[in-house]
Design an enzyme around this catalytic site. Structure first.
Site, PDB file in Angstrom:
ATOM      1  N   LYS A   1      -1.031  15.764 -19.247  1.00 50.77           N
ATOM      2  CA  LYS A   1       0.084  14.811 -19.165  1.00 50.77           C
ATOM      3  C   LYS A   1      -0.113  13.874 -17.976  1.00 50.77           C
ATOM      4  CE  LYS A   1       4.005  14.253 -17.268  1.00 50.77           C
ATOM      5  NZ  LYS A   1       4.156  12.811 -16.982  1.00 50.77           N
TER       6      LYS A   1
ATOM      7  N   SER B   1       4.299  16.248  -6.429  1.00 50.00           N
ATOM      8  CA  SER B   1       5.132  16.481  -5.247  1.00 50.00           C
ATOM      9  C   SER B   1       5.403  17.971  -5.028  1.00 50.00           C
ATOM     10  CB  SER B   1       6.449  15.743  -5.418  1.00 50.00           C
ATOM     11  OG  SER B   1       7.107  16.225  -6.561  1.00 50.00           O
TER      12      SER B   1
ATOM     13  N   GLY C   1       6.365  20.936  -7.666  1.00 50.58           N
ATOM     14  CA  GLY C   1       5.472  22.104  -7.558  1.00 50.58           C
ATOM     15  C   GLY C   1       6.257  23.401  -7.427  1.00 50.58           C
TER      16      GLY C   1
ATOM     17  N   GLU D   1      -1.508  21.314  -6.461  1.00 55.78           N
ATOM     18  CA  GLU D   1      -1.997  20.422  -5.396  1.00 55.78           C
ATOM     19  C   GLU D   1      -0.821  19.525  -5.038  1.00 55.78           C
ATOM     20  OE1 GLU D   1      -4.937  20.616  -4.097  1.00 55.78           O
ATOM     21  OE2 GLU D   1      -6.231  21.547  -5.591  1.00 55.78           O
TER      22      GLU D   1
ATOM     23  N   CYS E   1      -2.275  11.835  -1.050  1.00 56.55           N
ATOM     24  CA  CYS E   1      -1.678  13.085  -0.554  1.00 56.55           C
ATOM     25  C   CYS E   1      -2.266  13.485   0.792  1.00 56.55           C
ATOM     26  CB  CYS E   1      -1.918  14.178  -1.580  1.00 56.55           C
ATOM     27  SG  CYS E   1      -3.624  14.226  -2.104  1.00 56.55           S
TER      28      CYS E   1
ATOM     29  N   GLU F   1       6.848  13.565   4.052  1.00 54.29           N
ATOM     30  CA  GLU F   1       5.835  12.739   3.404  1.00 54.29           C
ATOM     31  C   GLU F   1       6.456  11.440   2.890  1.00 54.29           C
ATOM     32  OE1 GLU F   1       4.244  13.838  -0.468  1.00 54.29           O
ATOM     33  OE2 GLU F   1       2.246  13.565   0.352  1.00 54.29           O
TER      34      GLU F   1
HETATM   35  P1  NAP Z   1       5.810  14.094  -9.050  1.00 53.57           P
HETATM   36  O1  NAP Z   1       7.099  13.437  -9.232  1.00 53.57           O
HETATM   37  O2  NAP Z   1       5.796  15.527  -8.678  1.00 53.57           O
HETATM   38  O3  NAP Z   1       5.002  13.845 -10.407  1.00 53.57           O
HETATM   39  C1  NAP Z   1       3.742  14.379 -10.676  1.00 53.57           C
HETATM   40  C2  NAP Z   1       3.600  14.613 -12.160  1.00 53.57           C
HETATM   41  O4  NAP Z   1       4.533  15.615 -12.587  1.00 53.57           O
HETATM   42  C3  NAP Z   1       3.918  13.384 -13.001  1.00 53.57           C
HETATM   43  O5  NAP Z   1       3.096  13.396 -14.139  1.00 53.57           O
HETATM   44  C4  NAP Z   1       5.369  13.626 -13.366  1.00 53.57           C
HETATM   45  O6  NAP Z   1       5.828  12.881 -14.451  1.00 53.57           O
HETATM   46  C5  NAP Z   1       5.367  15.111 -13.617  1.00 53.57           C
HETATM   47  N1  NAP Z   1       6.666  15.768 -13.509  1.00 53.57           N
HETATM   48  C6  NAP Z   1       7.820  15.316 -12.944  1.00 53.57           C
HETATM   49  N2  NAP Z   1       8.787  16.247 -13.040  1.00 53.57           N
HETATM   50  C7  NAP Z   1       8.258  17.312 -13.685  1.00 53.57           C
HETATM   51  C8  NAP Z   1       8.752  18.588 -14.087  1.00 53.57           C
HETATM   52  N3  NAP Z   1      10.015  18.975 -13.840  1.00 53.57           N
HETATM   53  N4  NAP Z   1       7.916  19.444 -14.718  1.00 53.57           N
HETATM   54  C9  NAP Z   1       6.634  19.104 -14.957  1.00 53.57           C
HETATM   55  N5  NAP Z   1       6.114  17.903 -14.620  1.00 53.57           N
HETATM   56  C10 NAP Z   1       6.907  17.021 -13.982  1.00 53.57           C
HETATM   57  O7  NAP Z   1       4.928  13.372  -7.977  1.00 53.57           O
HETATM   58  P2  NAP Z   1       4.737  11.828  -7.788  1.00 53.57           P
HETATM   59  O8  NAP Z   1       5.819  11.351  -6.918  1.00 53.57           O
HETATM   60  O9  NAP Z   1       4.482  11.176  -9.075  1.00 53.57           O
HETATM   61  O10 NAP Z   1       3.335  11.845  -6.999  1.00 53.57           O
HETATM   62  C11 NAP Z   1       3.250  11.826  -5.624  1.00 53.57           C
HETATM   63  C12 NAP Z   1       3.116  13.225  -5.051  1.00 53.57           C
HETATM   64  O11 NAP Z   1       1.903  13.814  -5.485  1.00 53.57           O
HETATM   65  C13 NAP Z   1       3.024  13.212  -3.542  1.00 53.57           C
HETATM   66  O12 NAP Z   1       3.881  14.191  -3.012  1.00 53.57           O
HETATM   67  C14 NAP Z   1       1.577  13.551  -3.254  1.00 53.57           C
HETATM   68  O13 NAP Z   1       1.322  14.126  -2.041  1.00 53.57           O
HETATM   69  C15 NAP Z   1       1.214  14.404  -4.393  1.00 53.57           C
HETATM   70  N6  NAP Z   1      -0.228  14.376  -4.635  1.00 53.57           N
HETATM   71  C16 NAP Z   1      -0.958  15.471  -4.259  1.00 53.57           C
HETATM   72  C17 NAP Z   1      -2.340  15.484  -4.450  1.00 53.57           C
HETATM   73  C18 NAP Z   1      -3.143  16.691  -4.048  1.00 53.57           C
HETATM   74  O14 NAP Z   1      -4.261  16.804  -4.492  1.00 53.57           O
HETATM   75  N7  NAP Z   1      -2.633  17.595  -3.250  1.00 53.57           N
HETATM   76  C19 NAP Z   1      -2.975  14.402  -5.036  1.00 53.57           C
HETATM   77  C20 NAP Z   1      -2.202  13.294  -5.409  1.00 53.57           C
HETATM   78  C21 NAP Z   1      -0.825  13.311  -5.201  1.00 53.57           C
HETATM   79  P3  NAP Z   1       6.363  11.385 -14.185  1.00 53.57           P
HETATM   80  O15 NAP Z   1       5.162  10.565 -14.037  1.00 53.57           O
HETATM   81  O16 NAP Z   1       7.147  10.972 -15.317  1.00 53.57           O
HETATM   82  O17 NAP Z   1       7.214  11.459 -12.946  1.00 53.57           O
END
Ligand code: NAP
Ligand code: MG
Length: 482
Positions: free
Chosen positions: A187, A240, A244, A261, A295, A392
């Site tokens: 996804k 996020s 997570g 991650e 991240c 963050e």
């Molecule tokens: P996010 O809101 O957690 O979204 C990540 C993914 O999860 C998206 O595909 C999102 O869909 C989906 N999602 C949202 N709610 C969900 C749920 N309840 N159940 C399952 N999946 C769900 O994160 P983001 O704001 O898009 O991305 C930024 C974050 O990612 C930052 O905190 C960053 O640090 C982290 N990140 C970490 C790494 C690493 O390797 N550690 C790498 C890159 C980014 P949608 O797109 O529709 O929201």
């Protein structure tokens, strides 16, 4: 010294003429593009000008169910039984086709996500191909990866990725899963679905057996349906910390394997004996690369007191020379913020930082009128308790503090709930070793920042996540050892 110049670069736009973006993209299930059961679509836009790029099918729970069923069938009947060297050949094919179409992928990544073409061309797409090449090589050598043990694939992997490195994150997820004999339902993030759809075209072209890779677009609910599906055996999530934690609760007690991650708040540490000009470049790369949508961004800067004034002055001058603007222009250093929601979040933190007493400096660039933009920014006069130091932001905002001793900076660097990455700048190898042992983070870069290689594992401690991706360690989550 003041680097600010009166002259400007001539525009050097990358051509987008060769790129084919369809008006509509459907779900990729069982080797075919099909509409969602509700025939629902959402749009993806170019964040640099808010223009619509395409309509993308939104997967409902039933669609996720169809994708999982296809993945399960392909796992049981074909992929887990296939000779590993044959599996490897398919993955090599995917890698080569990404290389062949690298230019098209780079342009689409920049259009859909807002990142500068220089980054998508030189980082995202080549690294994505490199990940497929790397894991293709492991497919028939798992007995060397785990000497004396036999491996069994886990089954169907549900993989959920964010918007900051769309194709690269897809590669990090798909390549090790496929190499070890698992099938996948992926996804992508809602704001950046297009390169995953292009990847689906490549997967069709290289005749991967139907159902081995399925791609379902949609928002959080689509991701949640995948996490909750009883026939998904492993969840791989990048995103996020908040989501997570939610995923961790959902899979608790189900027996599903999972890797997470998550977020970060990396400390970039500059000692007085560091090569300061190089360090300043490292700070710039650390926090402004990909608009700070990283991240592992070096979002906290710790600079030794004796050189603090010099470093901050050099940094401000360098920030004034950064080119903010059209992501497709090859001169651009800083592109568009990925979405309105993310821009609002960054602005909120900039307000909070000022209200809490921090002193802000922003480069005096002209921001385009349309689209989502934020000037490179830094805060001085902040301390450990400030929210811009602790939380963050995921944008081009740096929080600067000074320090006097090694022990002090180790304590400060570790004083966060995160532990994903860090950087150390010094002439002394002994300091590098001491700090990289003492700082609780998955990756520590020395005299460089934000460098990646498929053979090197990546992942966090504490609230930055669980498990590793990349390298030999990245095979682990996708196998049972017997
Ligand atoms: P996010 O809101 O957690 O979204 C990540 C993914 O999860 C998206 O595909 C999102 O869909 C989906 N999602 C949202 N709610 C969900 C749920 N309840 N159940 C399952 N999946 C769900 O994160 P983001 O704001 O898009 O991305 C930024 C974050 O990612 C930052 O905190 C960053 O640090 C982290 N990140 C970490 C790494 C690493 O390797 N550690 C790498 C890159 C980014 P949608 O797109 O529709 O929201
Ligand atoms: Mg988009």
């Amino acid at each position: 010294m003041n680097y600010k110049t009166d002259w400007v670069y001539n525009p050097a736009p990358e051509s987008a003429d060769h790129v084919r973006i369809q008006e509509r993209y459907d779900l990729f299930i069982n080797g075919k593009f099909i509409p969602s059961v509700k025939n629902a679509y959402f749009k993806t836009i170019n964040p640099a000008n808010e223009n619509k790029l395409a309509q993308v099918a939104e997967a409902q729970k039933t669609d996720v169910g169809l994708a999982v069923r296809a993945a399960k069938k392909a796992y049981e009947n074909i992929w887990s039984k296939m000779d590993p060297s044959e599996r490897g050949k398919y993955i090599f094919r995917i890698a080569r086709l990404i290389q062949e179409r690298a230019r098209e992928f780079a342009v689409i990544e920049s259009l859909d996500g807002g990142k500068p073409i220089r980054e998508s061309r030189d980082v995202d797409i080549p690294l994505a191909a490199a990940h497929f090449f790397y894991y293709a090589g492991w497919a028939d050598k798992l007995e060397y990866a785990f000497p004396g043990r036999k491996t069994q694939p886990v089954g169907v992997a549900g993989q959920i990725i964010p918007w900051n490195f769309p194709l690269l994150m897809a590669a990090w997820k798909l390549a090790p899963a496929l190499a070890t004999g698992n099938t996948v339902v992926l996804k992508p993030a809602e704001t950046t679905p297009l390169t995953a759809m292009k990847l689906a075209e490549i997967i069709q072209e290289c005749e991967l057996p139907p159902g081995v890779v399925n791609i379902v677009n949609g928002g959080g609910e689509t991701g949640q349906a995948l996490v909750e599906h009883p026939d998904v055996d492993k969840i791989a999530f990048t995103g996020s910390t908040e989501v997570g934690k939610f995923i961790m609760k959902t899979v608790a007690g189900t027996g599903k394997k999972y890797t997470l991650e998550l977020g970060g708040k990396a400390a970039n540490i500059i000692f007085e004996d560091a090569p300061l000009d190089q360090a300043v470049e490292g700070i710039i790369t650390g926090i402004f690369f990909n608009q700070g949508h990283v991240c592992c961004a070096g979002s906290r800067l710790f600079v030794q007191e004796s050189v603090a004034e010099t470093v901050i002055s050099k940094l401000k001058n360098r920030m004034e020379t950064l080119i903010v603007g059209d992501p497709l222009d090859k001169n651009t250093d800083i592109g568009a913020i990925n979405s309105k929601a993310q821009l609002d979040k960054i602005k909120m933190y900039v307000d909070i930082g000022q209200k809490e007493g921090g002193e802000i400096f922003q480069s005096s660039c002209n921001l385009p009128k349309k689209g989502y933009w934020h000037a490179p920014s830094l805060f001085t006069g902040v301390s450990q308790s400030h929210r811009v130091v602790q939380e963050e932001i995921f944008g081009p905002v740096l929080a600067i503090q000074s320090f006097r001793t090694v022990d002090e900076v180790i304590a400060k660097a570790n004083n966060t709930p995160f532990g994903l990455s860090g950087g150390v700048w010094t002439d002394k190898g002994s300091k590098i070793f001491a700090l990289s042992k003492a700082i609780r983070a998955g990756v520590i870069w020395a005299n460089t920042f934000n460098k990646f290689d498929p053979s090197s594992p990546f992942g966090g401690y504490k609230e930055s996540g669980l498990g590793r991706e990349g390298g030999l360690e990245g095979l682990m989550p996708y196998v049972h050892l017997v």
